[in-house]
Design a protein around this motif. Structure first.
Motif, PDB file in Angstrom:
ATOM      1  N   ASP A  86       0.839  -1.296   0.045  1.00 21.67           N
ATOM      2  CA  ASP A  86      -0.126  -0.084  -0.100  1.00 21.67           C
ATOM      3  C   ASP A  86       0.892   1.292  -0.047  1.00 21.67           C
ATOM      4  OD1 ASP A  86      -2.452  -1.588   0.059  1.00 21.67           O
ATOM      5  OD2 ASP A  86      -2.698  -1.347   2.158  1.00 21.67           O
ATOM      6  N   ASN A 108       0.837   3.993  -3.057  1.00 18.61           N
ATOM      7  CA  ASN A 108      -0.043   5.034  -2.655  1.00 18.61           C
ATOM      8  C   ASN A 108      -0.001   6.293  -3.244  1.00 18.61           C
ATOM      9  OD1 ASN A 108       1.631   6.051  -1.068  1.00 18.61           O
ATOM     10  ND2 ASN A 108       0.735   5.572   0.798  1.00 18.61           N
ATOM     11  N   THR A 136      -5.501   6.034  -5.143  1.00 17.80           N
ATOM     12  CA  THR A 136      -6.206   6.098  -3.729  1.00 17.80           C
ATOM     13  C   THR A 136      -6.578   4.571  -3.301  1.00 17.80           C
ATOM     14  OG1 THR A 136      -8.055   6.459  -4.896  1.00 17.80           O
ATOM     15  CG2 THR A 136      -6.929   8.345  -4.106  1.00 17.80           C
ATOM     16  N   GLU A 137      -6.577   3.532  -4.314  1.00 19.45           N
ATOM     17  CA  GLU A 137      -6.803   1.996  -3.802  1.00 19.45           C
ATOM     18  C   GLU A 137      -5.776   1.285  -4.336  1.00 19.45           C
ATOM     19  OE1 GLU A 137     -11.487   1.375  -4.415  1.00 19.45           O
ATOM     20  OE2 GLU A 137     -10.932   2.792  -6.013  1.00 19.45           O
ATOM     21  N   ARG A 170      -4.734  -1.394  -3.158  1.00 18.36           N
ATOM     22  CA  ARG A 170      -5.064  -3.030  -3.280  1.00 18.36           C
ATOM     23  C   ARG A 170      -5.818  -3.192  -4.633  1.00 18.36           C
ATOM     24  NH1 ARG A 170      -5.496  -4.869   3.056  1.00 18.36           N
ATOM     25  NH2 ARG A 170      -3.741  -3.619   3.595  1.00 18.36           N
ATOM     26  N   ALA A 171      -6.460  -2.517  -5.058  1.00 19.00           N
ATOM     27  CA  ALA A 171      -7.202  -2.741  -6.390  1.00 19.00           C
ATOM     28  C   ALA A 171      -6.362  -2.713  -7.541  1.00 19.00           C
ATOM     29  CB  ALA A 171      -8.468  -1.742  -6.705  1.00 19.00           C
TER      30      ALA A 171
END
Length: 554
Positions: free
Chosen positions: A348, A352, A356-357, A359-360
């Protein structure tokens, strides 16, 4: 570099050893025949003509702006671009390349169902190189068009569910570098993990895992010449061991240039069913030299990373163009999602700054970011003019429904192989799965066919590593790469059938036969000496026995 020590030279990569062979060959008065490297001496002309004509159209679009300033243009405008393109092509009817780009636009619109205006605008901006690659992974329509090419050449008629994502990269070289790096950065592979290598294989796949960056353990899965360069079931069953995290291979193989047959593909698929956690990387750069080629990417899409380069088939090594492809649902994304929470938090933090995501973020998009050390992700992506040429190569192939270009490519390399064997005065090996881009000349097999098994064993036993290759370079000017550098079991030389003309391969065959003749003369001389020694020894022994018997009678 010191080329005087043969033992140290034996440790070099084949591609570095080539420089030593060239240095030796250049000392001779003979002309040098470098059949070591795989750079083809043929290339696709039609899509290149198209590229340059498209470039002229792109320039005319740029010069519509800032006309009041000398030498200054602006970005193309999408409004009315189709009409202006039609005017441009009609005014140049009959010029080489114009008919091709007209047909390309028609194909994009009428067969692929894409917007002709959007395609023209994307190509103009790409060829002008006036903007960063957007999206950074691959230009929108380029990905769709190149994806159709990959689907036809790598998947064909094989049932395939779902779609795949692609990243346009600087050839197979960059693909390998980026993949190894991202597998490590995302904790999919770590130091001490075991990966399997399908042997023989392109040398960097052997060398990279040993680097301090990775420190991976290699398990060799052999495709022996005795089995027509196909993996045996026994060797493939090594992949059933759960400690094997990944299986890397080149298909068709380098250097035998033999594609995996249907039976072997089916067995690998059965293994993957038993090992659904196994990652596969298939490097299929030579697949386009085969008819009806089916990649492991088609057979096991969830588990497989596909690497493809345009370099060899289109004669485009200088363009540095290739793609990495992964299925939209793949094992890599699932492995990252299954990491321990501490590792996921670490990732992350890594990503990052670009989303903003984090993990996606798909593995293939992590690949893009990692290729630019994440912080430079906003300037990532393959040069846009290169992507434009890649797209035109793809369209050229897609529009060639009779596949005349493929037939020409296959005919060129096959005829060179035939010329080589005619000069060797030996029957050419016949293998329906060979694509003939490279060929391995097994020294023991050649010596046996030319003379005898006894001679072959004698010769191979006495040759130091690469001695035959150095003698060939020194005495004939012929450069071959050592097969052992690619993981072959026997002493052999890799001859590229791509980079010289037919008569050159005939001269190579003649040179090899001449060298074999010299070795055989030495063999007969040594064999005669050994027979004489045995005969003399036998006579002395018989004389001593006779004297002893006579003395006993007395």
């Amino acid at each position: 570099m010191d080329f005087s020590n043969p033992d140290k030279l034996a440790l070099l990569s084949p591609f570095e050893l080539k420089d030593a062979l060239i240095q030796v060959a250049s000392k001779s008065d003979r002309s040098m025949l470098n059949a070591g490297r795989g750079n083809p001496n043929f290339l696709a002309t039609t899509p290149r003509h198209g590229f340059f004509q498209f470039g002229l159209f792109a320039m005319s679009e740029a010069e519509r702006s800032y006309i009041y300033m000398d030498g200054v243009g602006g970005f193309p405008k999408p409004d009315g671009i189709e009409a202006r393109f039609e005017i441009f092509t009609k005014a140049r009817a009959g010029v080489e390349g114009i008919r091709f780009i007209e047909a390309a636009v028609s194909y994009v619109r009428d067969q692929l169902g894409l917007s002709a205006a959007d395609f023209l605008y994307e190509m103009c901006v790409a060829i002008l190189g006036c903007n960063y690659p957007v999206p950074d992974r691959m230009l929108n329509l380029s990905e769709k068009i190149v994806g159709q090419y990959i689907r036809r050449e790598m998947i064909g008629k094989h049932p395939f569910v779902g779609n795949f994502d692609m990243y346009a990269v600087e050839g197979g070289t960059a693909a390998m570098t980026y993949i190894f790096n991202s597998l490590r950065e995302n904790h999919i592979l770590k130091a001490g993990d075991t990966i399997a290598l399908g042997m023989p294989i392109f040398t960097p796949y052997i060398e990279i895992p040993h680097l301090n960056d990775y420190q991976l353990v290699e398990l060799l899965v052999d495709a022996p010449s005795e089995n027509n360069w196909q993996f045996t079931r026994k060797e493939l069953d090594k992949l059933l061991d759960p400690k094997v995290k990944a299986f890397f291979l080149v298909n068709p193989s380098n250097p035998p240039s033999v594609r995996i047959n249907d039976e072997t593909l089916a067995h690998i698929a059965e293994i993957v069913k038993k090992r659904p956690d196994l990652i596969i990387l298939t490097d299929d750069v030579y697949g386009t030299f085969a008819d009806d080629f089916i990649s492991l990417f088609a057979i096991c899409p969830y588990n497989t990373i596909l690497v493809y380069s345009f370099s060899k088939y289109f004669g485009a090594t200088g363009w540095r163009m290739g793609v990495v492809a992964t299925h939209e649902k793949n094992i890599l994304d699932d492995k990252i999602a299954a990491l321990p929470e501490a590792r996921r938090k670490e990732l992350d933090l890594r990503y990052n700054s670009i989303t903003t995501e984090p993990r996606a973020l798909k593995f293939i998009d992590r690949l893009v970011a990692d290729s630019r050390t994440v912080a430079l992700n906003h300037t990532a992506g393959l040069s846009t003019p290169v992507q434009a040429q890649m797209t035109l190569f793809s369209l050229y192939s897609l529009m060639d429904e009779p596949q005349e270009y493929k037939k020409s490519m296959k005919r060129i390399v096959l005829r060179r192989k035939e010329a080589l064997y005619r000069a060797l005065a030996l029957p050419m090996p016949v293998d329906a799965d060979s694509v003939h881009y490279y060929h391995l000349l097994d020294l023991e097999t050649l010596a046996t066919q030319m003379y005898s098994a006894d001679f072959a064993k004698w010769m191979v036993k006495r040759l130091k590593p690469n001695e035959a290759l150095f003698r060939l370079a020194e005495e004939t000017g012929v450069i071959l790469l050592p097969g052992r550098g690619f993981g072959t079991a026997h002493a052999s030389g890799r001859v590229s059938l791509a980079n010289l003309n037919e008569y050159d391969y005939a001269n190579i065959g003649t040179a090899i036969r001449k060298l074999a003749l010299e070795f055989h003369a030495q063999f007969e001389k040594n064999a005669g000496g050994e027979k004489g020694a045995k005969s003399a020894g036998g006579g002395k022994a018989a004389g001593a026995k006779a004297k002893a018997a006579k003395k006993a009678k007395k």
